[in-house]
Design a protein around this motif. Structure first.
Motif, PDB file in Angstrom:
ATOM      1  N   SER A   1       0.848  -1.196   0.000  1.00 15.38           N
ATOM      2  CA  SER A   1       0.000   0.000   0.000  1.00 15.38           C
ATOM      3  C   SER A   1       0.879   1.240   0.000  1.00 15.38           C
ATOM      4  CB  SER A   1      -0.892   0.031   1.243  1.00 15.38           C
ATOM      5  OG  SER A   1      -1.810  -1.030   1.217  1.00 15.38           O
ATOM      6  N   ALA A   2       0.474   2.211  -0.782  1.00 14.17           N
ATOM      7  CA  ALA A   2       1.236   3.469  -0.834  1.00 14.17           C
ATOM      8  C   ALA A   2       1.054   4.211   0.482  1.00 14.17           C
ATOM      9  CB  ALA A   2       0.751   4.330  -1.980  1.00 14.17           C
ATOM     10  N   ILE A   3       2.146   4.694   1.024  1.00 14.88           N
ATOM     11  CA  ILE A   3       2.070   5.477   2.257  1.00 14.88           C
ATOM     12  C   ILE A   3       2.429   6.941   2.003  1.00 14.88           C
ATOM     13  CG2 ILE A   3       2.455   3.506   3.778  1.00 14.88           C
ATOM     14  CD1 ILE A   3       5.396   4.479   4.045  1.00 14.88           C
ATOM     15  N   ALA A   4       2.698   7.251   0.725  1.00 21.90           N
ATOM     16  CA  ALA A   4       3.052   8.628   0.369  1.00 21.90           C
ATOM     17  C   ALA A   4       2.707   8.878  -1.094  1.00 21.90           C
ATOM     18  CB  ALA A   4       4.540   8.876   0.594  1.00 21.90           C
ATOM     19  N   SER A   5       2.761  10.148  -1.469  1.00 22.45           N
ATOM     20  CA  SER A   5       2.572  10.553  -2.857  1.00 22.45           C
ATOM     21  C   SER A   5       3.713  11.473  -3.257  1.00 22.45           C
ATOM     22  CB  SER A   5       1.251  11.318  -3.029  1.00 22.45           C
ATOM     23  OG  SER A   5       0.159  10.506  -2.722  1.00 22.45           O
ATOM     24  N   GLU A   6       4.217  11.274  -4.464  1.00 22.69           N
ATOM     25  CA  GLU A   6       5.222  12.180  -5.002  1.00 22.69           C
ATOM     26  C   GLU A   6       4.513  13.136  -5.949  1.00 22.69           C
ATOM     27  OE1 GLU A   6       9.528  11.478  -6.657  1.00 22.69           O
ATOM     28  OE2 GLU A   6       8.068  11.312  -8.281  1.00 22.69           O
ATOM     29  N   VAL A   7       4.704  14.436  -5.705  1.00 22.93           N
ATOM     30  CA  VAL A   7       4.051  15.474  -6.497  1.00 22.93           C
ATOM     31  C   VAL A   7       5.121  16.339  -7.137  1.00 22.93           C
ATOM     32  CG1 VAL A   7       2.474  17.442  -6.431  1.00 22.93           C
ATOM     33  CG2 VAL A   7       2.058  15.468  -4.963  1.00 22.93           C
ATOM     34  N   ARG A   8       4.908  16.647  -8.412  1.00 23.79           N
ATOM     35  CA  ARG A   8       5.821  17.537  -9.130  1.00 23.79           C
ATOM     36  C   ARG A   8       5.022  18.669  -9.780  1.00 23.79           C
ATOM     37  NH1 ARG A   8       9.804  13.215 -12.207  1.00 23.79           N
ATOM     38  NH2 ARG A   8      10.411  12.111 -10.307  1.00 23.79           N
ATOM     39  N   PHE A   9       5.586  19.861  -9.702  1.00 29.27           N
ATOM     40  CA  PHE A   9       4.986  21.032 -10.335  1.00 29.27           C
ATOM     41  C   PHE A   9       5.986  21.681 -11.275  1.00 29.27           C
ATOM     42  CE2 PHE A   9       2.110  21.048  -6.662  1.00 29.27           C
ATOM     43  CZ  PHE A   9       0.908  21.355  -7.277  1.00 29.27           C
ATOM     44  N   GLN A  10       5.452  22.262 -12.340  1.00 25.71           N
ATOM     45  CA  GLN A  10       6.242  23.178 -13.143  1.00 25.71           C
ATOM     46  C   GLN A  10       5.727  24.577 -12.851  1.00 25.71           C
ATOM     47  OE1 GLN A  10       7.594  22.443 -17.186  1.00 25.71           O
ATOM     48  NE2 GLN A  10       6.692  24.407 -17.807  1.00 25.71           N
ATOM     49  N   ILE A  11       6.643  25.461 -12.493  1.00 28.39           N
ATOM     50  CA  ILE A  11       6.329  26.863 -12.268  1.00 28.39           C
ATOM     51  C   ILE A  11       6.936  27.615 -13.448  1.00 28.39           C
ATOM     52  CG2 ILE A  11       6.515  28.838 -10.708  1.00 28.39           C
ATOM     53  CD1 ILE A  11       5.224  26.370  -9.394  1.00 28.39           C
ATOM     54  N   SER A  12       6.087  28.241 -14.253  1.00 27.85           N
ATOM     55  CA  SER A  12       6.553  28.962 -15.431  1.00 27.85           C
ATOM     56  C   SER A  12       6.426  30.457 -15.206  1.00 27.85           C
ATOM     57  CB  SER A  12       5.734  28.562 -16.665  1.00 27.85           C
ATOM     58  OG  SER A  12       5.971  27.215 -16.996  1.00 27.85           O
ATOM     59  N   ILE A  13       7.517  31.161 -15.443  1.00 29.25           N
ATOM     60  CA  ILE A  13       7.518  32.616 -15.369  1.00 29.25           C
ATOM     61  C   ILE A  13       7.468  33.119 -16.802  1.00 29.25           C
ATOM     62  CG2 ILE A  13       8.774  34.677 -14.629  1.00 29.25           C
ATOM     63  CD1 ILE A  13      10.319  32.719 -12.685  1.00 29.25           C
ATOM     64  N   PHE A  14       6.447  33.900 -17.123  1.00 28.89           N
ATOM     65  CA  PHE A  14       6.313  34.479 -18.451  1.00 28.89           C
ATOM     66  C   PHE A  14       6.563  35.979 -18.351  1.00 28.89           C
ATOM     67  CE2 PHE A  14       3.805  30.607 -18.767  1.00 28.89           C
ATOM     68  CZ  PHE A  14       4.290  30.074 -19.957  1.00 28.89           C
ATOM     69  N   ASN A  15       7.386  36.483 -19.268  1.00 26.89           N
ATOM     70  CA  ASN A  15       7.844  37.852 -19.184  1.00 26.89           C
ATOM     71  C   ASN A  15       8.057  38.410 -20.586  1.00 26.89           C
ATOM     72  OD1 ASN A  15       8.690  40.074 -17.721  1.00 26.89           O
ATOM     73  ND2 ASN A  15      10.207  38.928 -16.557  1.00 26.89           N
ATOM     74  N   THR A  16       7.886  39.718 -20.742  1.00 22.71           N
ATOM     75  CA  THR A  16       8.131  40.362 -22.026  1.00 22.71           C
ATOM     76  C   THR A  16       9.534  40.948 -22.057  1.00 22.71           C
ATOM     77  OG1 THR A  16       7.220  42.441 -21.236  1.00 22.71           O
ATOM     78  CG2 THR A  16       5.697  40.936 -22.362  1.00 22.71           C
ATOM     79  N   GLU A  17       9.972  41.305 -23.231  1.00 24.13           N
ATOM     80  CA  GLU A  17      11.323  41.855 -23.397  1.00 24.13           C
ATOM     81  C   GLU A  17      11.519  43.133 -22.600  1.00 24.13           C
ATOM     82  OE1 GLU A  17      14.353  42.949 -27.045  1.00 24.13           O
ATOM     83  OE2 GLU A  17      12.438  42.008 -27.453  1.00 24.13           O
ATOM     84  N   GLU A  18      10.469  43.946 -22.487  1.00 18.76           N
ATOM     85  CA  GLU A  18      10.590  45.217 -21.778  1.00 18.76           C
ATOM     86  C   GLU A  18      10.967  45.046 -20.311  1.00 18.76           C
ATOM     87  OE1 GLU A  18       7.234  44.782 -23.463  1.00 18.76           O
ATOM     88  OE2 GLU A  18       8.506  45.162 -25.191  1.00 18.76           O
ATOM     89  N   ASN A  19      10.530  43.966 -19.681  1.00 14.37           N
ATOM     90  CA  ASN A  19      10.806  43.802 -18.255  1.00 14.37           C
ATOM     91  C   ASN A  19      11.530  42.492 -17.940  1.00 14.37           C
ATOM     92  OD1 ASN A  19       8.701  41.985 -18.509  1.00 14.37           O
ATOM     93  ND2 ASN A  19       7.201  43.323 -17.551  1.00 14.37           N
ATOM     94  N   ILE A  20      12.367  42.041 -18.862  1.00 20.77           N
ATOM     95  CA  ILE A  20      13.071  40.775 -18.673  1.00 20.77           C
ATOM     96  C   ILE A  20      14.043  40.816 -17.493  1.00 20.77           C
ATOM     97  CG2 ILE A  20      14.940  41.256 -20.318  1.00 20.77           C
ATOM     98  CD1 ILE A  20      13.172  37.881 -19.730  1.00 20.77           C
ATOM     99  N   SER A  21      14.491  41.997 -17.107  1.00 20.32           N
ATOM    100  CA  SER A  21      15.446  42.084 -16.002  1.00 20.32           C
ATOM    101  C   SER A  21      14.864  41.584 -14.679  1.00 20.32           C
ATOM    102  CB  SER A  21      15.947  43.519 -15.841  1.00 20.32           C
ATOM    103  OG  SER A  21      14.870  44.372 -15.536  1.00 20.32           O
ATOM    104  N   SER A  22      13.550  41.586 -14.565  1.00 18.71           N
ATOM    105  CA  SER A  22      12.928  41.108 -13.327  1.00 18.71           C
ATOM    106  C   SER A  22      12.856  39.587 -13.250  1.00 18.71           C
ATOM    107  CB  SER A  22      11.520  41.700 -13.181  1.00 18.71           C
ATOM    108  OG  SER A  22      10.677  41.198 -14.202  1.00 18.71           O
ATOM    109  N   GLN A  23      13.155  38.891 -14.358  1.00 21.49           N
ATOM    110  CA  GLN A  23      13.039  37.430 -14.402  1.00 21.49           C
ATOM    111  C   GLN A  23      13.888  36.752 -13.321  1.00 21.49           C
ATOM    112  OE1 GLN A  23      11.309  36.124 -17.321  1.00 21.49           O
ATOM    113  NE2 GLN A  23      11.996  34.041 -17.484  1.00 21.49           N
ATOM    114  N   THR A  24      15.121  37.196 -13.139  1.00 23.10           N
ATOM    115  CA  THR A  24      16.002  36.586 -12.144  1.00 23.10           C
ATOM    116  C   THR A  24      15.465  36.801 -10.734  1.00 23.10           C
ATOM    117  OG1 THR A  24      17.917  36.834 -13.570  1.00 23.10           O
ATOM    118  CG2 THR A  24      18.350  36.542 -11.227  1.00 23.10           C
ATOM    119  N   ALA A  25      14.986  38.003 -10.446  1.00 26.13           N
ATOM    120  CA  ALA A  25      14.433  38.286  -9.122  1.00 26.13           C
ATOM    121  C   ALA A  25      13.208  37.423  -8.850  1.00 26.13           C
ATOM    122  CB  ALA A  25      14.080  39.769  -9.004  1.00 26.13           C
TER     123      ALA A  25
END
Length: 126
Positions: free
Chosen positions: A57-81
């Motif tokens: 019987s499973a006693i745990a669950s493994e969960v994975r998420f993808q977190i995507s940051i979408f940004n335009t060229e005008e404000n790409i400098s904020s991507q790292t932050a």
């Protein structure tokens, strides 16, 4: 799995005041409602499976998420932050980053940073 990983994730993202101030386009599950506001975060559950077995019987669950940051060229400098705040937030709720890639969406002319995280939830709790 009785624990709601998506709710935990969204609560953590919205609970980071710096992240909220940086992501004027908001936080969205699977797709953004308003595709004109940047930067924004779109998260998606990419894996949720039984893990750690005892007496077949499973006693745990493994969960994975993808977190995507979408940004335009005008404000790409904020991507790292933004990426640093996402990483800090995900680690604060027990996730481990296992992948990260910088992409560019040619069709929409949008920068896309995809970050992937995983966590094991013990059934009946965290």
């Amino acid at each position: 799995m009785s624990f709601d990983a998506k709710s935990e994730l969204l609560k953590a993202l919205k609970g980071n005041a710096t992240l909220v101030s940086l992501c004027v386009g908001g936080f969205h599950n699977l797709k953004a409602n308003d595709v004109t506001k940047f930067p924004r975060i779109v998260y998606s559950e990419i894996h949720n499976a039984d893990d750690l077995f005892s007496d077949n019987s499973a006693i745990a669950s493994e969960v994975r998420f993808q977190i995507s940051i979408f940004n335009t060229e005008e404000n790409i400098s904020s991507q790292t932050a933004i990426a640093k705040e996402v990483d800090k937030t995900m680690k604060s709720i027990g996730y481990t980053r296992y992948d990260s890639i910088d992409l560019y969406e040619e069709d929409t002319k949008v920068f896309h940073k995809a970050m992937r995280y995983e966590k094991t939830f013990i059934n009946g709790g965290m």
